[in-house]
Design an enzyme around this catalytic site. Structure first.
Site, short mmCIF file in Angstrom:
data_model
loop_
_atom_site.label_atom_id
_atom_site.label_comp_id
_atom_site.label_asym_id
_atom_site.label_seq_id
_atom_site.Cartn_x
_atom_site.Cartn_y
_atom_site.Cartn_z
N ASP A 80 -6.96 6.35 9.50
CA ASP A 80 -7.12 5.70 8.19
C ASP A 80 -7.91 4.39 8.35
O ASP A 80 -7.54 3.37 7.78
CB ASP A 80 -5.76 5.45 7.56
CG ASP A 80 -5.87 5.13 6.06
OD1 ASP A 80 -6.91 5.48 5.46
OD2 ASP A 80 -4.92 4.55 5.51
N GLY A 111 0.83 -1.21 0.00
CA GLY A 111 0.00 0.00 0.00
C GLY A 111 0.85 1.24 0.00
O GLY A 111 2.03 1.20 -0.35
#
Length: 601
Positions: free
Chosen positions: A146, A33
């Site tokens: 997040d 990611g």
């Protein structure tokens, strides 16, 4: 192939992946990611762990490292049932990394994407587990920042919230394509999307978004470009059509005002009230297809742990990275110096040692012989042994004294130096004559000039009589600079910064609808001019700043820095009115060290 198992639970290592990190053998890829890549590894006892390595471009920033260290240390305090605890880490090395307990289950994102929305009982258990995880995370002084479906893993005994707080480390160093804070736009809170302070209530908003995704298969604010989703989050009400009635309380989590959202403890109570039976996590809380996936992953992980490379290797020589964390695994370290560890018992001096004695014959009394220090045990023969390749090395004389059989080289006869001095004198006279001729020629050229000065051409003439060679240009596209940020051309790539101490001496800054140069040397080119290094060197219509009102898409201007860099800047536009952030988008072509530092042009 290692890491590949039926069902695609694990991906094999790729060609650029490391095989070990700090002694942990990497068995497979778990995913990648914005922060880095996650690998499957094992503790010395064979327990699987998830080891995340951080992207190199993030590790180059000192502020990222400082924040990353703080967040990892804070994450160690999080020990909840619905979180993945930190096992080991290294925040100081060239390649920072973090190891947490491995969760043998798919992410919520992949589970819903493959099997569709979860049934109501599963969503209630998911919500309650996530809320309990947030209680523990917030209790440690951390805001997740997040929370999204890919950061929620589904285990057989409940969900696991991962990557809590780590996104904060990247906030000061990396900006998204729209110039806003780190995070996933579809799951940001309104205050996060608008760049306002983040609080635990921001995680509750994201929790409501994740719950809507789990219960209906899509987020509450739709899909599309990031700026469009962010606009809906800030200005529009959530779309919860298709969500079962028992989950209607999720709308409270999505309130625009943080103070109106329920706390994690209240969410657990709401889940209990919505469930017809007491909430109990068990091995059957998920649909059968997802449970089967978890079983396959457990089996695949066990099979990888049982491979000979995972258990039969000697222990690494490196110490445990963190004294209070799990000990380093038994996988071998791949560094070249670690290989001889397996030969440690071989301490006797090899037979080749006696022939080496003549090389170190007894010195004379003028130089007492000091025997060489023995090398480390197990690291090959002593340093005075004959090498095992090439012809035998010639004996080297000691630093002081003479070896037996040593003879001095013959001394050459003295030379007559009279001729040398005569030649030097003649050369000096000729050099003075040549310099005098050059001075006369230059004076004549100066007398014949018209005396004009101050124009663009003559202003650069004196500075560029012997211009520096043209450096190779380096181009960067789509650099987004938010209002109040600046870039330095020496950085590669130039990253927006907001350090107030260096703002006014920056190479290029964005402030109050203007683009400024700390060196007061910006030249706006007209439409007829071709942007190039030659053009930037010759143009001297310097200004302190360029107003955004002067620019249209494709406009170009040159920037000269005090350190000698020259940049051609192409304006690509500003943030649209619907975007809550305020930024300009630029293309940069930089010629580093293109002129003398602090040149006035």
């Amino acid at each position: 192939m290692a890491g590949a198992r039926p069902g695609g639970q694990f991906r094999p290592l790729e060609s650029g992946d490391p095989t070990t990190v700090a002694g942990y053998r990497l068995a497979a890829r778990l995913g990648s990611g914005g922060m880095g890549t996650v690998y499957l590894s094992y503790t010395p006892g064979g327990h699987p762990i998830a080891l995340k390595t951080i992207r190199p471009e993030l590790t180059e920033d000192p502020e990222f490292r400082r924040r990353f260290k703080q967040e990892v240390q804070a994450a160690q305090r999080v020990q909840g049932l619905y979180t993945a605890p930190v096992i080991d880490y290294d925040t100081e090395g060239a390649q920072p990394w973090l190891a947490t307990a491995y969760v043998a289950g798919p992410s919520l994102a992949s589970a819903v994407g493959e099997h569709g929305p979860l049934p109501v009982p599963s969503v209630l258990l998911l919500l309650a587990g996530m809320a309990e995880a947030l209680s523990v995370i917030h209790g440690a002084g951390i805001v997740h920042r997040d929370l999204k479906p890919s950061n929620v893993l589904l285990a057989s005994d409940g969900p696991r919230v991962i990557d809590f707080g780590i996104a904060r480390a990247a906030d000061a160093t990396a900006l998204t394509g729209t110039g806003v804070s780190i995070g996933t736009p579809a799951f940001m809170s309104p205050e996060q999307a608008a760049g306002k302070p983040i609080t635990p209530a921001s995680d509750v908003f994201a929790l409501g978004q994740v719950a809507a995704f789990a219960g209906r298969g899509t987020g509450a604010y739709g899909d599309g470009p990031s700026h469009a989703v962010l606009y809906r989050i800030v200005h529009e009400e959530p779309d919860l059509r298709g969500l079962p009635g028992q989950l209607a309380f999720i709308a409270r989590c999505l309130a625009k005002e943080p103070a109106e959202r329920p706390s994690p403890a209240e969410i657990i109570t709401l889940c209990q009230e919505a469930s017809p039976t007491p909430l109990r996590q068990s091995g059957s809380w998920l649909p059968e297809a997802i449970t089967e996936q978890i079983t396959q992953r457990v089996s695949a992980s066990a099979a990888l742990a049982a491979t000979p490379t995972a258990t039969a290797a000697p222990a690494p020589t490196a110490p445990v990275t963190q004294p209070n964390a799990a000990p380093a695994p038994t996988a071998p370290v791949t560094q070249p110096h670690a290989a001889p560890v397996a030969h440690t018992p071989a301490t006797p001096v090899p037979p080749a040692a006696p022939p080496a004695a003549p090389i170190h014959a007894a010195p004379t009394a003028a130089a007492p012989h000091v025997p060489p220090a023995p090398g480390p045990v197990g690291y090959g023969p002593a340093v005075h042994h004959q090498p095992s390749y090439g012809p035998p090395a010639a004996p080297a004389p000691p630093a002081f004294g003479r070896q037996p059989g040593w003879r001095p080289l013959p001394v050459p006869p003295k030379r007559n130096n009279v001729g040398k001095w005569i030649g030097i004198g003649i050369a000096a006279v000729m050099g003075l004559f040549w310099l005098s001729s050059c001075a006369s020629v230059l004076k004549g050229l100066g007398d014949s000039s018209d005396g004009s000065s101050g124009s663009s051409g003559s202003a650069s003439g004196s500075a560029s009589a012997k211009p520096l060679p043209d450096p190779k240009p380096v181009s960067y596209r789509g650099i987004n600079i938010p209002d109040g940020y600046y870039v330095q051309f020496a950085d590669s790539p130039p990253r927006p910064k907001d350090d107030e101490g260096n703002f006014y001496s920056s190479d290029l800054s964005h402030y109050d609808d203007e683009l400024r140069s700390g060196n007061d040397r910006i030249v706006l080119l007209n439409n007829a001019q071709q942007g190039s290094l030659k053009t930037c060197r010759e143009e001297t219509r310097y200004a302190e700043s360029v107003s955004l009102s002067q620019l249209s898409k494709g406009s170009q201007f040159c920037v000269h820095t005090g350190s000698g860099h020259i940049a051609l800047v192409t304006y690509r536009g500003s943030a649209p009115e619907s975007d809550p952030s305020d930024y300009v988008s630029l293309d940069l072509t930089i010629w580093r060290n293109a002129e003398d530092p602090d040149a006035e042009g």
